[in-house]
Scaffold this motif. Sequence first.
Motif, PDB file in Angstrom:
ATOM      1  N   ALA A  14      25.965  28.064 -14.765  1.00 61.13           N
ATOM      2  CA  ALA A  14      25.343  27.546 -15.977  1.00 61.13           C
ATOM      3  C   ALA A  14      24.713  26.184 -15.708  1.00 61.13           C
ATOM      4  O   ALA A  14      25.302  25.342 -15.006  1.00 61.13           O
ATOM      5  N   LEU A  15      23.535  25.962 -16.289  1.00 61.90           N
ATOM      6  CA  LEU A  15      22.834  24.690 -16.101  1.00 61.90           C
ATOM      7  C   LEU A  15      23.040  23.728 -17.255  1.00 61.90           C
ATOM      8  O   LEU A  15      22.583  22.594 -17.202  1.00 61.90           O
ATOM      9  N   GLY A  16      23.692  24.157 -18.298  1.00 61.21           N
ATOM     10  CA  GLY A  16      23.948  23.259 -19.417  1.00 61.21           C
ATOM     11  C   GLY A  16      22.884  23.363 -20.493  1.00 61.21           C
ATOM     12  O   GLY A  16      21.864  24.043 -20.347  1.00 61.21           O
ATOM     13  N   ASP A  17      23.106  22.665 -21.590  1.00 61.65           N
ATOM     14  CA  ASP A  17      22.255  22.776 -22.770  1.00 61.65           C
ATOM     15  C   ASP A  17      21.165  21.716 -22.850  1.00 61.65           C
ATOM     16  O   ASP A  17      20.290  21.793 -23.707  1.00 61.65           O
ATOM     17  N   GLY A  18      21.207  20.716 -22.001  1.00 63.28           N
ATOM     18  CA  GLY A  18      20.243  19.626 -22.082  1.00 63.28           C
ATOM     19  C   GLY A  18      18.882  19.993 -21.527  1.00 63.28           C
ATOM     20  O   GLY A  18      18.645  21.122 -21.087  1.00 63.28           O
ATOM     21  N   PRO A  19      17.953  19.043 -21.524  1.00 56.15           N
ATOM     22  CA  PRO A  19      16.617  19.281 -20.954  1.00 56.15           C
ATOM     23  C   PRO A  19      16.715  19.672 -19.483  1.00 56.15           C
ATOM     24  O   PRO A  19      17.534  19.132 -18.735  1.00 56.15           O
ATOM     25  N   GLN A  20      15.874  20.609 -19.099  1.00 58.84           N
ATOM     26  CA  GLN A  20      15.880  21.102 -17.724  1.00 58.84           C
ATOM     27  C   GLN A  20      14.542  20.801 -17.044  1.00 58.84           C
ATOM     28  O   GLN A  20      13.476  20.983 -17.639  1.00 58.84           O
ATOM     29  N   LEU A  21      14.623  20.370 -15.797  1.00 59.44           N
ATOM     30  CA  LEU A  21      13.437  20.222 -14.961  1.00 59.44           C
ATOM     31  C   LEU A  21      13.788  20.832 -13.610  1.00 59.44           C
ATOM     32  O   LEU A  21      14.674  20.342 -12.910  1.00 59.44           O
ATOM     33  N   VAL A  22      13.098  21.898 -13.267  1.00 60.12           N
ATOM     34  CA  VAL A  22      13.401  22.656 -12.054  1.00 60.12           C
ATOM     35  C   VAL A  22      12.202  22.601 -11.121  1.00 60.12           C
ATOM     36  O   VAL A  22      11.056  22.782 -11.559  1.00 60.12           O
ATOM     37  N   ILE A  23      12.458  22.346  -9.842  1.00 58.57           N
ATOM     38  CA  ILE A  23      11.371  22.389  -8.866  1.00 58.57           C
ATOM     39  C   ILE A  23      11.553  23.592  -7.941  1.00 58.57           C
ATOM     40  O   ILE A  23      12.674  24.038  -7.690  1.00 58.57           O
ATOM     41  N   SER A  24      10.429  24.117  -7.465  1.00 59.89           N
ATOM     42  CA  SER A  24      10.426  25.237  -6.533  1.00 59.89           C
ATOM     43  C   SER A  24       9.566  24.858  -5.337  1.00 59.89           C
ATOM     44  O   SER A  24       8.402  24.469  -5.502  1.00 59.89           O
ATOM     45  N   ASN A  25      10.140  24.959  -4.140  1.00 62.23           N
ATOM     46  CA  ASN A  25       9.486  24.504  -2.915  1.00 62.23           C
ATOM     47  C   ASN A  25       8.947  25.667  -2.090  1.00 62.23           C
ATOM     48  O   ASN A  25       9.605  26.708  -1.974  1.00 62.23           O
ATOM     49  N   SER A  26       7.789  25.465  -1.472  1.00 63.57           N
ATOM     50  CA  SER A  26       7.245  26.441  -0.524  1.00 63.57           C
ATOM     51  C   SER A  26       6.555  25.705   0.612  1.00 63.57           C
ATOM     52  O   SER A  26       5.766  24.782   0.375  1.00 63.57           O
ATOM     53  N   PHE A  27       6.828  26.140   1.837  1.00 63.86           N
ATOM     54  CA  PHE A  27       6.246  25.515   3.022  1.00 63.86           C
ATOM     55  C   PHE A  27       5.756  26.614   3.962  1.00 63.86           C
ATOM     56  O   PHE A  27       6.399  27.663   4.080  1.00 63.86           O
ATOM     57  N   GLY A  28       4.620  26.376   4.632  1.00 65.18           N
ATOM     58  CA  GLY A  28       4.050  27.442   5.432  1.00 65.18           C
ATOM     59  C   GLY A  28       3.535  26.997   6.783  1.00 65.18           C
ATOM     60  O   GLY A  28       3.302  25.799   7.025  1.00 65.18           O
ATOM     61  N   PHE A  29       3.357  27.983   7.682  1.00 65.21           N
ATOM     62  CA  PHE A  29       2.752  27.729   8.984  1.00 65.21           C
ATOM     63  C   PHE A  29       1.444  26.952   8.799  1.00 65.21           C
ATOM     64  O   PHE A  29       0.669  27.215   7.881  1.00 65.21           O
ATOM     65  N   GLY A  30       1.204  26.039   9.710  1.00 65.32           N
ATOM     66  CA  GLY A  30       0.037  25.174   9.608  1.00 65.32           C
ATOM     67  C   GLY A  30       0.374  23.848   8.958  1.00 65.32           C
ATOM     68  O   GLY A  30      -0.487  22.972   8.835  1.00 65.32           O
ATOM     69  N   GLY A  31       1.633  23.699   8.524  1.00 65.56           N
ATOM     70  CA  GLY A  31       2.048  22.454   7.896  1.00 65.56           C
ATOM     71  C   GLY A  31       1.717  22.356   6.428  1.00 65.56           C
ATOM     72  O   GLY A  31       1.610  21.264   5.863  1.00 65.56           O
ATOM     73  N   HIS A  32       1.544  23.511   5.745  1.00 69.86           N
ATOM     74  CA  HIS A  32       1.214  23.510   4.323  1.00 69.86           C
ATOM     75  C   HIS A  32       2.476  23.330   3.480  1.00 69.86           C
ATOM     76  O   HIS A  32       3.474  24.039   3.675  1.00 69.86           O
ATOM     77  N   ASN A  33       2.433  22.415   2.532  1.00 65.70           N
ATOM     78  CA  ASN A  33       3.559  22.143   1.633  1.00 65.70           C
ATOM     79  C   ASN A  33       3.098  22.245   0.190  1.00 65.70           C
ATOM     80  O   ASN A  33       2.106  21.603  -0.185  1.00 65.70           O
ATOM     81  N   SER A  34       3.799  23.029  -0.597  1.00 70.92           N
ATOM     82  CA  SER A  34       3.468  23.143  -2.026  1.00 70.92           C
ATOM     83  C   SER A  34       4.752  23.141  -2.848  1.00 70.92           C
ATOM     84  O   SER A  34       5.722  23.831  -2.494  1.00 70.92           O
ATOM     85  N   VAL A  35       4.748  22.392  -3.928  1.00 73.03           N
ATOM     86  CA  VAL A  35       5.907  22.288  -4.812  1.00 73.03           C
ATOM     87  C   VAL A  35       5.413  22.342  -6.259  1.00 73.03           C
ATOM     88  O   VAL A  35       4.391  21.716  -6.588  1.00 73.03           O
ATOM     89  N   VAL A  36       6.106  23.073  -7.096  1.00 68.99           N
ATOM     90  CA  VAL A  36       5.783  23.082  -8.527  1.00 68.99           C
ATOM     91  C   VAL A  36       7.031  22.727  -9.326  1.00 68.99           C
ATOM     92  O   VAL A  36       8.168  22.979  -8.888  1.00 68.99           O
ATOM     93  N   ALA A  37       6.806  22.120 -10.490  1.00 69.98           N
ATOM     94  CA  ALA A  37       7.897  21.698 -11.358  1.00 69.98           C
ATOM     95  C   ALA A  37       7.735  22.351 -12.730  1.00 69.98           C
ATOM     96  O   ALA A  37       6.633  22.365 -13.295  1.00 69.98           O
ATOM     97  N   PHE A  38       8.844  22.879 -13.251  1.00 68.00           N
ATOM     98  CA  PHE A  38       8.854  23.519 -14.566  1.00 68.00           C
ATOM     99  C   PHE A  38       9.853  22.777 -15.468  1.00 68.00           C
ATOM    100  O   PHE A  38      10.923  22.373 -15.016  1.00 68.00           O
ATOM    101  N   ARG A  39       9.509  22.671 -16.744  1.00 70.31           N
ATOM    102  CA  ARG A  39      10.338  21.939 -17.706  1.00 70.31           C
ATOM    103  C   ARG A  39      10.658  22.840 -18.896  1.00 70.31           C
ATOM    104  O   ARG A  39       9.844  23.649 -19.326  1.00 70.31           O
ATOM    105  N   SER A  40      11.863  22.676 -19.423  1.00 70.06           N
ATOM    106  CA  SER A  40      12.244  23.413 -20.630  1.00 70.06           C
ATOM    107  C   SER A  40      11.418  22.935 -21.808  1.00 70.06           C
ATOM    108  O   SER A  40      10.967  21.788 -21.860  1.00 70.06           O
ATOM    109  N   VAL A  41      11.236  23.833 -22.789  1.00 65.28           N
ATOM    110  CA  VAL A  41      10.440  23.476 -23.971  1.00 65.28           C
ATOM    111  C   VAL A  41      11.293  23.670 -25.226  1.00 65.28           C
ATOM    112  O   VAL A  41      12.336  24.283 -25.206  1.00 65.28           O
TER     113      VAL A  41
END
Length: 411
Positions: A384-411
């Motif tokens: 369980a993550l609890g009842d408060g505001p949530q901010l979750v990040i998701s990481n992705s990294f790829g060959f060639g040195g590519h880095n991408s991260v996205v962040a999602f927030r509860s509404v």
Amino acid sequence: MTKKIVVTGIGTSSPLGGTAPETWTALLAGESGAHTLTHDWVTELDLPVTFAAEAKVRPDEVLERQEIKRLDPMSQFGLIAAREAWEDAGAPEVDPERLGVDFATGIGGVWTLLDAWDTLKEKGARRVLPMTVPMLMPNAASAAISMRLGARAFARTDVSACASSTESIANAYDHLQQGLADVVLAGGTESAVHGITIGSFSAMQALSRRNDSPATASRPYDVSRDGFVMGEGAAVLVLETEEHAKARGARIYAELAGGGVTSDSYHITAPDPEGWGAARAVRAALAQADASVDDVTHINAHATSTPVGDIAEYKALHAVFGDRVHGIPVSATKASTGHLLGGTGALEAIFAILAIQNRLAPPTINLEQQDPEIPLDVVTTPRALGDGPQLVISNSFGFGGHNSVVAFRSV
């Protein structure tokens, strides 16, 4: 003025299920999508790795025969996921010139390319299918989705290895902020469980060789991890401005709060061992989200189960969060799904969104003895993550040195 971008639809075809709800249920149950491959070519090619995480529901169970004939498997999976996401979003009525597609793949139509090469060698040029090039090109999936839904604002394609579909989501955020569209379908796809990719990844010692136990082969953070497990499938998010979503009475899963994209400029396959480029991507995503490190409540890690990659990601996270990272629940879901290459980031973005919606971090399976050099708080049973505001990040990294991260927030 910064617009709020929200998620109103999700869809996937994955190794765990043919839809997003089926996939999420199987993930929470601790299932694995990996299994021994039964194709004749596995034995014929004498492959050193004989298992993978293929999509659980095959495209021919979902699509029409004509669609199968005209689309490479990677486009087939992309179209299946897009249809589900679109219906999940309520099939919104939108001006076609205000509807866009930001899609991705890491490799493209490898099956079409290599089947055509075999035909050329064995039967001659006259027998090569005229649709070969339109089927193999990396933008084929984006085009198929655009034509299926009538998206005329744009249909773009990101190709940045395993960071591709996370980058497509970050780009969709920017395109919506820029006012280039009101609604965007973003995500990615891959269907590259093929002898040539298995042989190549094996040669570089990137794949696990646990042929005797496919379901336990992907083991992020474990001291005995020996490589990733090939996966396939697709995932799609429907994104739109909050104003547009509310005006049509749409259900909102979460806010896409921001994204970050950087490059290591270090090595074609190995990550920067200190994770500096990955750390910059995390910081960029948080900055765009107008969030601090203290706001993050959960992380879906890239965590491929490779000896070098898992440690580099930990160093990146520690560089951003300091010792606080040891108290943030981390899920490494490739342990269940395998690695979908260009489609993996979008699938894990859906897991981040559903973690927010359900207030529940999904488990990391197969972790038996955690590497002491990676002292993260790894979620091994649904938490369980609890009842408060949530901010979750998701990481992705790829060959060639590519880095991408996205962040999602509860509404």
